[in-house]
Design an enzyme around this catalytic site. Structure first.
Site, PDB file in Angstrom:
ATOM      1  N   SER A 187      88.718 -79.057  82.647  1.00 35.19           N
ATOM      2  CA  SER A 187      88.710 -79.832  81.401  1.00 35.19           C
ATOM      3  C   SER A 187      88.468 -78.936  80.195  1.00 35.19           C
ATOM      4  CB  SER A 187      87.602 -80.883  81.464  1.00 35.19           C
ATOM      5  OG  SER A 187      86.351 -80.200  81.621  1.00 35.19           O
ATOM      6  N   HIS A 305      32.225 -57.708  73.650  1.00 37.94           N
ATOM      7  CA  HIS A 305      31.441 -57.090  72.573  1.00 37.94           C
ATOM      8  C   HIS A 305      31.536 -57.962  71.315  1.00 37.94           C
ATOM      9  CE1 HIS A 305      31.486 -54.270  68.965  1.00 37.94           C
ATOM     10  NE2 HIS A 305      30.271 -54.119  69.439  1.00 37.94           N
ATOM     11  N   ASN A 306      30.407 -58.148  70.623  1.00 39.76           N
ATOM     12  CA  ASN A 306      30.385 -58.968  69.389  1.00 39.76           C
ATOM     13  C   ASN A 306      31.271 -60.202  69.564  1.00 39.76           C
ATOM     14  OD1 ASN A 306      28.697 -57.086  68.341  1.00 39.76           O
ATOM     15  ND2 ASN A 306      30.086 -56.319  66.772  1.00 39.76           N
ATOM     16  N   GLU A 335      27.805 -61.579  73.710  1.00 40.05           N
ATOM     17  CA  GLU A 335      26.834 -60.982  72.794  1.00 40.05           C
ATOM     18  C   GLU A 335      26.562 -61.915  71.622  1.00 40.05           C
ATOM     19  OE1 GLU A 335      26.064 -56.770  70.434  1.00 40.05           O
ATOM     20  OE2 GLU A 335      27.988 -57.091  71.424  1.00 40.05           O
ATOM     21  N   ASP A 337      24.493 -61.737  67.897  1.00 36.90           N
ATOM     22  CA  ASP A 337      23.714 -60.996  66.891  1.00 36.90           C
ATOM     23  C   ASP A 337      23.028 -62.009  65.981  1.00 36.90           C
ATOM     24  OD1 ASP A 337      24.874 -58.823  67.984  1.00 36.90           O
ATOM     25  OD2 ASP A 337      25.804 -58.054  66.176  1.00 36.90           O
ATOM     26  N   HIS A 350      28.037 -60.417  62.058  1.00 36.07           N
ATOM     27  CA  HIS A 350      27.896 -58.964  62.166  1.00 36.07           C
ATOM     28  C   HIS A 350      27.132 -58.490  60.930  1.00 36.07           C
ATOM     29  CE1 HIS A 350      29.904 -54.889  63.306  1.00 36.07           C
ATOM     30  NE2 HIS A 350      28.696 -55.021  63.799  1.00 36.07           N
ATOM     31  N   GLU A 384      21.028 -59.475  70.199  1.00 37.52           N
ATOM     32  CA  GLU A 384      20.609 -58.459  69.237  1.00 37.52           C
ATOM     33  C   GLU A 384      19.816 -59.223  68.182  1.00 37.52           C
ATOM     34  OE1 GLU A 384      22.965 -55.502  66.564  1.00 37.52           O
ATOM     35  OE2 GLU A 384      23.604 -55.166  68.619  1.00 37.52           O
ATOM     36  N   ASP A 694      61.443 -52.249  75.086  1.00 38.57           N
ATOM     37  CA  ASP A 694      62.808 -52.195  74.568  1.00 38.57           C
ATOM     38  C   ASP A 694      62.987 -50.826  73.909  1.00 38.57           C
ATOM     39  OD1 ASP A 694      65.255 -52.685  73.420  1.00 38.57           O
ATOM     40  OD2 ASP A 694      64.478 -53.979  71.820  1.00 38.57           O
TER      41      ASP A 694
END
Length: 745
Positions: A187, A305-306, A335, A337, A350, A384, A694
């Protein structure tokens, strides 16, 4: 295939509402609240949205990338506008990986429910698809994408556009030939089954067919005996491979006739090879398989971390979402702080930077809610503490009241024991690590531990490398209520000799990455011995203000347990972390190799040949082909030129990289057929990372996908490597097809 799906199965009322489209408010902050028109697409897999003024430019996201829908004010953003919008109008879409959440507000509770229930139903639907239905869905998706004029059939022009979309660069003649072959009704268009035929011809895997025919007695199918021979010879399966062959036929063979004859067709064989059982990752090591009754010091612990930071270390946002993302990733040490906040409420941020502040009590509530979602094993919260005595009392109250029975309070026995408890013994417990008052004579002061980066930065030095000028250790006033809740005491690291003679099991030192490297170089075996008795936490250098990461492998090589990384930053370092912790039920704890737990015979990672039982292995990876690598959104008409790099991480002797050549203009089914060879001196410490990029002559190669796993979890034989995005999310069906051989040297 059914006729191309006009909708997804049961046309549910909610889905009809979503397809009709609706204005919802997208909320990014208290100030940023904008109307957007959201609409579920016909494929029931994509949601498109645009602002009222944009005429055609819709943005889209895939429902497959949504991990969960939260109802009500369940995000910081929606909580900040809680007075403006009722909870039952609000919902949050949580995405997989590192993509930020989307906070939305509907005009009514009914409209919100239509989206909440509708998306949940679609997600549940996706979860329950088996492999062959997923393939059908994948084909249907391509049909819908190709059928531009939506007449339920595809003409040759649409087929050519489709090939470009699928990352296939095919000359017109070949494409026309395939099209005519599939167009059995002649078709000039493809519909239903004809399109499936076209797709199958496109995706025919000649390299798999050759292997199939090599083991097939009649060239048409694999009998149970044929398949058993393949499993024994190539996949190196031993006992029980005859029974296993029958299980695979039962599980993966789509044809009832073949199944009843205990045989497997090429379709079934391909489904087995692309299934989790045909994956490179040994299924026996996916679930929990390690002894979880050893002291905590004997495990690697997935650590952040943090944790509160979403972006960089200087000016980015702090958010409880960062804790949720880390904990959902299997993190088992976070963590916090803490600093004095307004109205007597301690805040987390922080210190001495422009990062935003969040309330400590919100952090603790979030931790309580998500700590054990991934596994029941203990969570360590590293504190901390920079707060005044008054706000420390508030800290203590929040920890006690919010965590309740989850909080582990140490007993006199814990303080006199020679070893820390095991992960098994501490299930569903949260352990606090921080400064403590040992006895009243310390006049309520405690040492500021090494990792008080903020304290160091405050003294004018950016990094936390330099001790105080006068050689004295900084002291800080501590409150007894908080001190009593601490299980693991933060202590200053003096020397390995000092630790061997004086350290208590519950004491933990934190070291910067550079100090760790220095000690490792000077006294590797002493460090290994130290880590059999004490927990050691490593954190990134204060110079990494962009939240970049260090390579954790060097720290794992000497047995450091808590190697803290910036979870928000994608890249090789987090791939290694995800790779190491992808074994053992993804529970956040991995038992260290015996060579790093042995206190009698000390291992030196720089001299692996000198260890007892030294047995190097030859590791050969034949990179055969790639399948359906994702298109990079550079230019609509550009097609990738992929190559594969295999990287080995481990002891320094094992560090190596090799790559294949690149294949021009083929992300759909590139064939490399190249063998890369490595020698592995310490298999139990090695990680293997497959990277696809790529190739670009003029600029940096673009990342396409990667997969990282422990060398000890690799299955030999013909295997598929299922690629992940840079955020660690599956980019199904993108994969590499490889042959793995591991032999003794």
């Amino acid at each position: 295939m059914e006729s191309p799906p006009k909708s997804c199965g049961h046309v549910d009322k909610n889905l009809e509402v979503m397809k009709a489209g609706m204005f919802l408010r997208k909320v990014k902050s208290r100030m940023w609240k904008r109307q957007r028109h959201y609409k579920l697409q016909e494929d029931c897999k994509t949601i498109a949205y645009k602002s009222s003024w944009a005429i055609h430019s819709y943005s889209t996201f895939s429902i497959g990338n949504v991990e969960a829908v939260r109802e009500g004010h369940q995000s910081e953003t929606l909580l900040s506008v809680a007075e403006e919008f009722p909870a039952d109008h609000c919902f949050t879409l949580v995405f997989r990986g590192r993509q930020g959440n989307m906070d939305l507000v509907a005009d009514s509770a009914e409209e919100a429910q239509a989206w909440i229930q509708g998306i949940r139903a679609l997600l549940e639907n996706m979860e329950n698809l088996d492999e062959s239905t997923k393939l059908d869905q994948w084909i249907s998706d391509w049909f819908l994408k190709a059928d531009k004029n939506k007449d339920g059939r595809i003409n040759f022009k649409e087929a050519k556009t489709l090939l470009k979309m699928m990352n296939v660069d095919m000359n017109e003649e070949h494409a026309s030939c395939l099209f005519k072959k599939a167009d059995q009704s002649q078709s000039g268009t493809l519909e239903d089954e004809e399109f499936v035929e076209f797709y199958k011809m496109l995706t025919q895997r000649n390299e798999v067919l050759e292997l199939f025919q090599e083991y097939s007695s009649d060239g048409q199918s694999l009998s149970q005996c044929d398949l058993e021979e393949f499993l024994r010879e190539e996949q190196l399966e031993g006992e029980g491979s005859y029974e296993h062959a029958l299980q695979l036929i039962e599980c993966y063979e789509p044809s009832d006739t073949a199944r009843n004859n205990h045989s497997m067709s090429i379709d079934g064989f391909l489904m087995y090879l692309t299934s989790p059982e045909g994956s490179i990752f040994n299924p026996d090591r996916k679930g929990l398989f390690q002894d979880m009754n050893q002291p905590l010091t004997q495990y690697y612990i997935s650590s952040s971390h943090n944790t509160y930071l979403m972006e960089d270390q200087l000016k980015g946002p702090s958010s409880v979402e960062a804790y949720i993302q880390a904990l959902k990733r299997g993190c088992k040490c976070v963590e916090v702080d803490c600093w004095n906040g307004a109205n007597g409420e301690p805040v987390v941020y922080h210190g001495h930077t422009l990062t935003s502040k969040i309330l400590l009590k919100d952090v603790i509530s979030t931790v309580a809610q998500y700590a054990f979602k991934v596994s029941e094993y203990p969570l360590i919260v590293s504190i901390e503490n920079h707060c005044s005595i008054e706000q420390q009392e508030v800290m203590a109250r929040h920890f006690r009241e919010i965590l309740g029975d989850m909080l582990l309070i140490s007993t006199a026995d814990d303080r006199t024991s020679n070893e820390l408890p095991s992960p098994q013994a501490l299930q569903r417990k949260i352990l606090l690590k921080g400064k403590t008052i040992e006895n009243e004579s310390e006049s309520l002061t405690g040492e500021v531990s090494d990792e008080d980066e903020a304290a160091e930065m405050n003294k004018g030095s950016l990094s936390s490398e330099s001790p105080p000028k006068d050689g004295k250790i900084l002291k800080q006033k501590l409150c007894k209520e908080l001190s009593d809740l601490v299980f693991s005491k933060s202590v200053h690291f003096h020397s390995f000799e000092h630790s061997r003679t004086s350290a208590k099991p519950y004491e933990m030192s934190s070291l910067s990455e550079s100090k760790t490297r220095k000690y490792s170089k000077e006294a590797g075996p002493d460090f290994v011995l130290h880590n059999t008795r004490q927990l050691t936490r490593i954190y990134p250098s204060g110079m990494r203000t962009d939240s970049s990461n260090y390579c954790p492998q060097d720290m794992w090589n000497i047995g450091c347990q808590i190697v803290a990384l910036n979870f928000q930053t994608a890249g090789m370092e987090m791939d290694l972390n995800d790779g190491l912790f992808s074994q053992n039920g993804h529970c956040g704890y991995v038992l260290k190799p015996e060579i790093l737990r042995n206190r009698e015979r000390l291992f030196d990672p720089d001299k692996p040949q000198e260890r007892e039982g030294y047995n190097p292995l030859h590791f050969s990876v034949k990179v055969i082909s790639g399948q359906q690598l994702p298109k990079l959104n550079k230019k609509e008409w550009s097609i990738v030129d992929p190559f594969v790099r295999v990287e080995i991480y481990g002891v320094s002797l094992d560090q190596a990289k090799q790559e294949t050549k690149y294949i021009e203009n083929n992300g759909f089914n590139p064939c490399w057929n190249e063998t890369l060879q490595f020698t592995i001196h310490t298999p139990e410490l090695a990680l293997v990372r497959f990277v696809v990029e790529d190739y670009d002559l003029a600029s940096r190669n673009d990342f396409i996908g990667q997969y990282t796993l422990p060398f000890t979890c690799i299955e030999p034989g013909y295997r598929h490597v299922h690629l992940l995005s840079k955020d660690g999310i599956s980019i199904c069906p993108a994969s590499l097809y490889v042959q793995i051989k591991i032999t003794e040297l």
